[in-house]
Design a protein around this motif. Structure first.
Motif, short mmCIF file in Angstrom:
data_model
loop_
_atom_site.label_atom_id
_atom_site.label_comp_id
_atom_site.label_asym_id
_atom_site.label_seq_id
_atom_site.Cartn_x
_atom_site.Cartn_y
_atom_site.Cartn_z
N HIS A 1 -25.66 20.76 -8.22
CA HIS A 1 -26.55 21.07 -7.11
C HIS A 1 -26.56 20.00 -6.02
CE1 HIS A 1 -29.03 23.72 -10.09
NE2 HIS A 1 -27.96 24.35 -9.62
N ILE A 2 -25.94 18.87 -6.29
CA ILE A 2 -25.98 17.78 -5.33
C ILE A 2 -24.75 16.90 -5.51
CG2 ILE A 2 -27.18 16.02 -6.72
CD1 ILE A 2 -28.99 15.52 -4.26
N THR A 3 -24.37 16.25 -4.44
CA THR A 3 -23.31 15.24 -4.51
C THR A 3 -23.93 13.87 -4.23
OG1 THR A 3 -22.75 15.35 -2.16
CG2 THR A 3 -21.65 16.93 -3.64
N GLY A 4 -23.16 12.84 -4.49
CA GLY A 4 -23.65 11.51 -4.21
C GLY A 4 -23.93 11.30 -2.73
N ASP A 5 -23.07 11.83 -1.86
CA ASP A 5 -23.26 11.69 -0.42
C ASP A 5 -24.53 12.42 0.03
OD1 ASP A 5 -20.99 10.18 -0.18
OD2 ASP A 5 -19.72 11.83 0.52
N GLU A 6 -24.79 13.59 -0.54
CA GLU A 6 -26.00 14.33 -0.18
C GLU A 6 -27.26 13.58 -0.62
OE1 GLU A 6 -24.17 18.88 -0.36
OE2 GLU A 6 -25.03 17.96 -2.15
N ALA A 7 -27.21 12.99 -1.80
CA ALA A 7 -28.35 12.21 -2.28
C ALA A 7 -28.57 10.99 -1.39
CB ALA A 7 -28.13 11.79 -3.73
N GLN A 8 -27.47 10.34 -0.98
CA GLN A 8 -27.59 9.18 -0.10
C GLN A 8 -28.25 9.56 1.23
OE1 GLN A 8 -26.30 5.62 -0.66
NE2 GLN A 8 -27.99 5.64 0.81
N GLU A 9 -27.90 10.74 1.75
CA GLU A 9 -28.51 11.20 3.00
C GLU A 9 -30.02 11.38 2.84
OE1 GLU A 9 -27.94 14.71 6.37
OE2 GLU A 9 -27.49 15.16 4.26
N ILE A 10 -30.44 11.86 1.68
CA ILE A 10 -31.87 12.06 1.43
C ILE A 10 -32.58 10.71 1.34
CG2 ILE A 10 -33.55 12.93 -0.25
CD1 ILE A 10 -31.44 15.14 -0.91
N ILE A 11 -31.96 9.75 0.65
CA ILE A 11 -32.56 8.41 0.58
C ILE A 11 -32.61 7.77 1.96
CG2 ILE A 11 -32.22 6.06 -0.30
CD1 ILE A 11 -33.32 7.91 -2.41
N ASP A 12 -31.54 7.93 2.75
CA ASP A 12 -31.55 7.41 4.12
C ASP A 12 -32.70 8.02 4.93
OD1 ASP A 12 -29.29 6.01 3.44
OD2 ASP A 12 -27.91 7.17 4.69
N ALA A 13 -32.91 9.33 4.74
CA ALA A 13 -34.00 10.00 5.47
C ALA A 13 -35.36 9.46 5.05
CB ALA A 13 -33.94 11.51 5.22
N LEU A 14 -35.51 9.18 3.76
CA LEU A 14 -36.76 8.58 3.28
C LEU A 14 -36.96 7.21 3.91
CD1 LEU A 14 -39.21 8.57 1.36
CD2 LEU A 14 -37.69 7.64 -0.41
N TRP A 15 -35.89 6.42 3.98
CA TRP A 15 -35.97 5.09 4.60
C TRP A 15 -36.41 5.19 6.06
CZ3 TRP A 15 -35.71 4.18 -0.07
CH2 TRP A 15 -35.37 2.95 -0.65
N LEU A 16 -35.93 6.21 6.77
CA LEU A 16 -36.32 6.37 8.18
C LEU A 16 -37.79 6.75 8.30
CD1 LEU A 16 -33.14 8.14 9.57
CD2 LEU A 16 -33.95 5.85 10.14
N LYS A 17 -38.30 7.50 7.33
CA LYS A 17 -39.74 7.80 7.33
C LYS A 17 -40.53 6.51 7.19
CE LYS A 17 -39.51 12.36 7.51
NZ LYS A 17 -39.98 13.10 8.70
N PHE A 18 -40.15 5.68 6.23
CA PHE A 18 -40.82 4.39 6.07
C PHE A 18 -40.72 3.55 7.34
CE2 PHE A 18 -39.77 4.82 1.35
CZ PHE A 18 -41.08 4.97 0.94
N ALA A 19 -39.55 3.59 7.99
CA ALA A 19 -39.27 2.70 9.11
C ALA A 19 -40.12 3.01 10.33
CB ALA A 19 -37.79 2.78 9.48
N ALA A 20 -40.67 4.22 10.43
CA ALA A 20 -41.52 4.55 11.57
C ALA A 20 -42.82 3.75 11.54
CB ALA A 20 -41.83 6.04 11.59
#
Length: 743
Positions: A267-286
């Motif tokens: 259901h997921i690849t490593g790259d897709e999971a990394q994109e989700i973690i990156d998105a979470l980091w951007l939420k924190f960064a605001a």
């Protein structure tokens, strides 16, 4: 996308909603009012899910506002840097006074008035509320509906009326949060209707489906787990008391099982999971400079070392995005795999100061020493800067009290008067300066004053803590914490499993260097008397340049010199002696913290010239490091100085800063030497170490032309921040640190 999406109206709007609800329900108790206001606010709060969003959630800029009462000024702008002095102490004292009948002469009020003066004078630093790791793992494991059902069951058990009222308030908040998540589900679905791009429509519908599911149930995928983590975090920082420092805990431990299940099912690849973690980091960064710490690595209760794909994804997100948030703490173990070491060094080379390294075994031991069970100690995480706390079960109020240690020397040498404010702080043992015949006599006096003011500060802070849960309840946060629903009590009123307190210090090295100078110049070499030194301090060394040259030759902490290192060791011993085993009003005990956040600069603003040659108004020494620029014998010598003290007793965490030039870690042999340095430090009892990789030329340029360096992130003291957002005194302090180019 970084920092572009935030709601600048959320804080004033929240204040308006709470004010209206409170006025409509004057007869309700405070927790019930807050729960109703929380519910109404979440039903009105502006939300948005836009094409291109990977995760739902609308961040907002950090605020220093209070949940209750809401004293938001009309001019408040959430996009601006928070004010320098958010003294919640004023409101706390007034509320406690009112609670005690309004009697200004009540012994408790009189004690707090003196403490209040100390806080305004930066003799003490005090914050209450927040500074916690909520029960993220409980929510991920059980789901919101199951935890709400537990609260409903608890209402049917034997409790006092006030306990049942508080359980009802927690339950109302939890149900309001579920409905808030459903709002995002509907918003994403509505947004998808107007989108033609198939991939964007698919992502919006994915968000909608996920939010609908996690509004009641445990996550069933990696994406849903990350989405729930963020929404819990978003709402907690939206509705927490002043200084709402909320950290996440052991994210790689929480998320790995979801990732592995999705990966195995295709259901997921490593790259897709990394994109989700990156998105979470951007939420924190605001949410800039708000101490949202993510902890990775370390061991499990069974002794297994955590180094999974999520661990590495967190490191890579930090390296690639280079934001000041989230903070990233790595729980170090000597047998960490090579891949984890290499990723950590790569992040260090990026210059953001991440990750900070924490010695896993030492941190576990000190949390057990503070009363946590072995299982809960093993599952510690880093809160805010460097504070070590349990996850979802521990409220240690980690910033309740910090004392400005070198300011006590100022009082001793100036008849109890603070030079820069004129405030009087009576000495517990007054002496005519020139009547002291030996350094031992002077040093014994200093230690008595230190113990006396530590006790005064702790008694006052504990008095405030005893009222905090009643005056500033936080029912939603309490709902997430293990123990609160079962007890029917607030997170700050003895509700969680662990209810500890802290004693933090500032200016350790500044004090040690000052004591060393007094010993050498006044008592050993008899170059001057104490009263003559006091006159030089009154003049901020103007006309005493010859004295500054003599002081520069005195021993300095951080150079492996027993003549001065012993003073830091003694001060830490006093901290441990006064704190360890001491009981607080919430049934917990005390731990000590050897870190300063930005407080070494803030305390320095109101501290006059010191005997170590420091000029009035400048920063004190940072954390547990040397005075800036005085560790001239290399990083190994600094470490040798630090480990002479019992830093293994720092249950509330510590900071040891090193600063390397960017070119230094590019050399493979230097990178290897840095690993050996970290290994050696931890093998000798170290708790924490962090490394700034930046040169002074860059920092000076950023001060001159800040518009060109808006994205420059540096390590401060336990946390990283955009350099141009820091106080000028903090900027100068970082520039002045020793920049190591070799060992």
């Amino acid at each position: 996308m970084r920092n572009e999406l935030y709601d600048s109206e959320v804080i004033p709007h929240r204040a308006q909603v709470y004010g209206k609800v409170f006025s409509r329900h004057p007869a309700l108790d405070l927790p019930a009012k807050i729960a109703l206001a929380f519910e109404e606010f979440l039903s009105e709060k502006k939300i948005s899910v836009l094409p291109g969003d990977v995760l739902a959630g609308y961040a907002y800029k950090y605020s220093w506002d209070l949940t209750d009462p809401h004293k938001t000024p009309d001019s408040y702008n959430a996009a601006e840097v928070p004010p320098y002095d958010p003294f919640c102490i004023d409101d706390e004292v007034e509320r406690i006074k009112a609670y005690l009948g309004g009697d200004e002469h009540h012994p408790a009020v009189k004690k707090l008035r003196f403490f209040q003066k100390g806080v305004h004078s930066w003799l003490f630093k005090h914050n209450s509320g927040g500074h916690i790791i909520p029960g993220q793992q409980r929510i991920l494991t059980s789901g919101l509906k199951a935890l709400q059902d537990e609260a409903k069951t608890e209402l049917g058990r034997e409790h006092t009326d006030s306990e049942k009222s508080y359980i009802s308030a927690m339950l109302r908040c939890a149900e309001a949060f579920s409905n808030y998540i459903l709002r995002y589900s509907e918003e994403a679905e509505n947004s998808a209707r107007s989108i033609e791009d198939p991939s964007e429509k698919k992502q919006l519908l994915k968000i909608s489906t996920a939010c609908k599911h996690i509004s009641k149930n445990p996550p069933q995928s990696f994406f849903e787990a990350v989405q729930l983590v963020w929404l819990v975090h978003e709402v907690l920082i939206t509705d927490m008391p002043v200084n709402c420092v909320i950290s996440v805990g052991r994210l790689d431990l929480y998320l790995d099982s979801f990732y592995q299940a999705d990966l195995a099912a295709g259901h997921i690849t490593g790259d897709e999971a990394q994109e989700i973690i990156d998105a979470l980091w951007l939420k924190f960064a605001a949410n800039e400079m708000c101490y949202q710490n993510v902890t990775i690595g370390g061991t499990t209760v069974s002794g297994e070392l955590i180094s999974n794909p999520i661990t590495l994804m967190c490191l890579r997100a930090t390296e690639r995005l280079r934001c000041d948030q989230p903070l990233l703490a790595l729980r170090y173990a000597p047998d960490m795999p090579e891949e984890l070491w290499e990723e950590s060094l790569n992040v260090l080379r990026s210059g953001t100061g991440f990750p900070s390294f924490f010695h896993d075994a030492a941190c576990i031991a000190v949390k057990e020493r503070q009363g946590l069970s072995h299982e809960d100690a093993v599952n510690f995480a880093v809160m805010g800067c460097v504070e070590l706390t349990g996850c979802g079960n521990d409220f240690s109020n980690t910033e309740s009290m910090r004392i400005n240690i070198p300011l006590l020397l100022e009082f001793m040498l100036n008849r109890g008067v603070q030079r820069l404010t004129g405030e009087v702080f009576p000495l517990h043992n007054s002496h005519d300066l020139d009547s002291l015949e030996s350094f031992d006599e002077f040093y014994a006096w200093f230690k008595r004053e230190l113990r006396a003011y530590i006790n005064l500060g702790l008694e006052s802070a504990d008095l405030i803590e005893s009222f905090w849960g009643r005056l500033y309840p936080a029912p939603f946060l309490s709902f997430t914490m293990k123990g609160c629903v079962q007890k029917g009590r607030d997170v700050a009123d003895g509700g969680p499993i662990y209810n500890n307190s802290v004693l933090n210090g500032g200016g350790f090295a500044s004090t040690a260097d000052s004591l060393a100078a007094i010993k050498k110049l006044v008592f050993d070499e008899k170059i001057m008397t104490l009263s003559e030194l006091a006159v030089a301090l009154d003049q901020d060394y103007k006309g005493y340049e010859h004295l500054l040259r003599l002081i520069s030759a005195c021993p300095k902490y951080g150079n492996d010199d027993d003549a001065v290192d012993r003073f830091v060791r003694d001060i830490v011993d006093i901290f441990i002696d006064e704190a360890e085993g001491r009981k607080n009003s919430r049934g917990g005990t005390y731990g000590i913290g050897l870190y300063t956040v930005q407080d070494h600069a803030k305390m320095g603003y109101l501290t006059g010239a010191l005997p170590d040659g420091r000029l009035a108004g400048t920063a004190l020494s940072n954390g547990f490091a040397s005075v800036q620029g005085k560790d001239i014998s290399g990083p190994t010598a600094l470490i040798n100085s630090a480990v002479k003290a019992e830093i293994s007793g720092a249950g509330n965490g510590m900071v040891l800063d090193l600063k390397f030039s960017p070119q230094f870690l590019q050399n493979p042999s230097n990178a290897k030497a840095t690993r050996h340095l970290i290994n050696s430090y931890f093998a000798r009892g170290g708790i924490e170490i962090q490394i700034n990789v930046v040169n002074s030329e860059t920092l000076l340029a950023a001060k001159r032309e800040p518009e060109k360096y808006k994205n420059l992130v540096v390590r401060v003291s336990g946390f990283s921040a955009y350099f141009c957002s820091l106080l000028p005194a903090t900027q100068d302090e970082i520039i002045a640190r020793t920049e190591h180019g070799n060992f």
